[in-house]
Design a protein around this motif. Structure first.
Motif, PDB file in Angstrom:
ATOM      1  N   ARG A  17       0.818  -1.225   0.000  1.00 37.63           N
ATOM      2  CA  ARG A  17       0.000   0.000   0.000  1.00 37.63           C
ATOM      3  C   ARG A  17       0.848   1.270   0.000  1.00 37.63           C
ATOM      4  NH1 ARG A  17      -5.147   0.330   0.023  1.00 37.63           N
ATOM      5  NH2 ARG A  17      -5.456  -1.731   0.889  1.00 37.63           N
ATOM      6  N   ARG A  18       1.848   1.359   0.847  1.00 38.24           N
ATOM      7  CA  ARG A  18       2.683   2.568   0.910  1.00 38.24           C
ATOM      8  C   ARG A  18       3.425   2.781  -0.410  1.00 38.24           C
ATOM      9  NH1 ARG A  18       5.696   4.060   6.039  1.00 38.24           N
ATOM     10  NH2 ARG A  18       3.747   5.128   6.268  1.00 38.24           N
ATOM     11  N   ARG A  65      -5.367   3.915 -10.413  1.00 32.72           N
ATOM     12  CA  ARG A  65      -6.060   3.016  -9.493  1.00 32.72           C
ATOM     13  C   ARG A  65      -5.871   1.570  -9.947  1.00 32.72           C
ATOM     14  NH1 ARG A  65     -12.480   3.283  -8.002  1.00 32.72           N
ATOM     15  NH2 ARG A  65     -12.773   1.043  -7.764  1.00 32.72           N
ATOM     16  N   ALA A 104      -4.038   4.459  -6.079  1.00 36.59           N
ATOM     17  CA  ALA A 104      -4.994   3.978  -5.073  1.00 36.59           C
ATOM     18  C   ALA A 104      -5.172   2.483  -5.298  1.00 36.59           C
ATOM     19  CB  ALA A 104      -6.323   4.697  -5.237  1.00 36.59           C
ATOM     20  N   GLU A 143       0.924   4.157  -2.812  1.00 33.96           N
ATOM     21  CA  GLU A 143       0.587   5.549  -2.501  1.00 33.96           C
ATOM     22  C   GLU A 143       1.692   6.488  -2.946  1.00 33.96           C
ATOM     23  OE1 GLU A 143      -0.236   5.391   1.691  1.00 33.96           O
ATOM     24  OE2 GLU A 143      -2.274   4.620   1.373  1.00 33.96           O
ATOM     25  N   GLU A 144       2.949   6.092  -2.745  1.00 30.90           N
ATOM     26  CA  GLU A 144       4.074   6.922  -3.170  1.00 30.90           C
ATOM     27  C   GLU A 144       4.114   7.085  -4.684  1.00 30.90           C
ATOM     28  OE1 GLU A 144       7.527   5.144  -1.387  1.00 30.90           O
ATOM     29  OE2 GLU A 144       6.990   5.858   0.608  1.00 30.90           O
TER      30      GLU A 144
END
Length: 190
Positions: free
Chosen positions: A42-43, A90, A51, A46-47
């Protein structure tokens, strides 16, 4: 020196592909495993401005799987999806039961995969990436096939690509199939 390092890395990837061990099968909750992999990346997503949207159907039966190998194949597909969307976007990941199997879909909103590339994408050493080894997708396919599953790439409606992986539901010798209900062999109390 950089080229020697790159060749060394390619050689290591080739050797890992050539000597993939037989999966050590245990009953696994594919939904829980997918949640763990999604949380792990997830991180990173996000970076990259991505999404990650996860949908896991409830009350899924267990599958016979090697957790580490399935994790590796999912990570590879998620990272490929991230790389397909350089400007962010996404990625949709879903796990659901369909017939006698569990289906994982990883859908990006990148440029998609042309038919000629799709025909060769699981061939060893074939890559469209400038620095790719062409071993990630063949290794992923090898893992899925070793689990008696299947993998394919489709166009995503509206643009992008969808990787569809199907795993058979675990066969139980002692009765009807077992539902995971969010539990896994790692959490027998759930």
């Amino acid at each position: 020196r950089r080229e020697v390092d790159r060749l060394g890395s390619s050689t290591e990837e080739y050797l890992r592909l050539a000597r993939l061990p037989s999966p050590k099968l245990e009953l696994e909750d594919l939904g829980a495993l997918t949640r763990e992999v999604a949380a792990f990346v997830r991180r990173e997503m996000e970076e990259a401005g991505i999404a990650l949207v996860l949908e896991v159907q409830g009350e899924l039966p267990l599958v016979s799987a090697d957790e580490a190998q399935i994790r590796q194949s999912m990570l590879n597909l998620l990272r490929n999806a991230r790389e397909a969307m350089q400007g962010g976007g996404r990625i949709d990941v879903s796990v659901r039961r369909e017939g006698d199997g569990l289906v994982v879909r990883i859908a990006d909103r990148g440029e998609g995969v042309p038919e000629d590339v799709r025909a060769r994408m699981f061939d060893a050493f074939y890559s469209t990436k400038e620095r790719g080894t062409g071993l990630g997708l063949p290794r992923t396919q090898q893992i899925v096939l070793a689990h008696r599953g299947s993998i394919r790439c489709e166009d995503r409606e509206g643009g992008g690509a969808v990787f569809v992986i199907t795993f058979p539901v675990a066969e139980r010798a002692d009765g009807p199939e077992e539902c995971a209900s969010g539990a896994s062999r790692r959490d027998p109390t759930a």
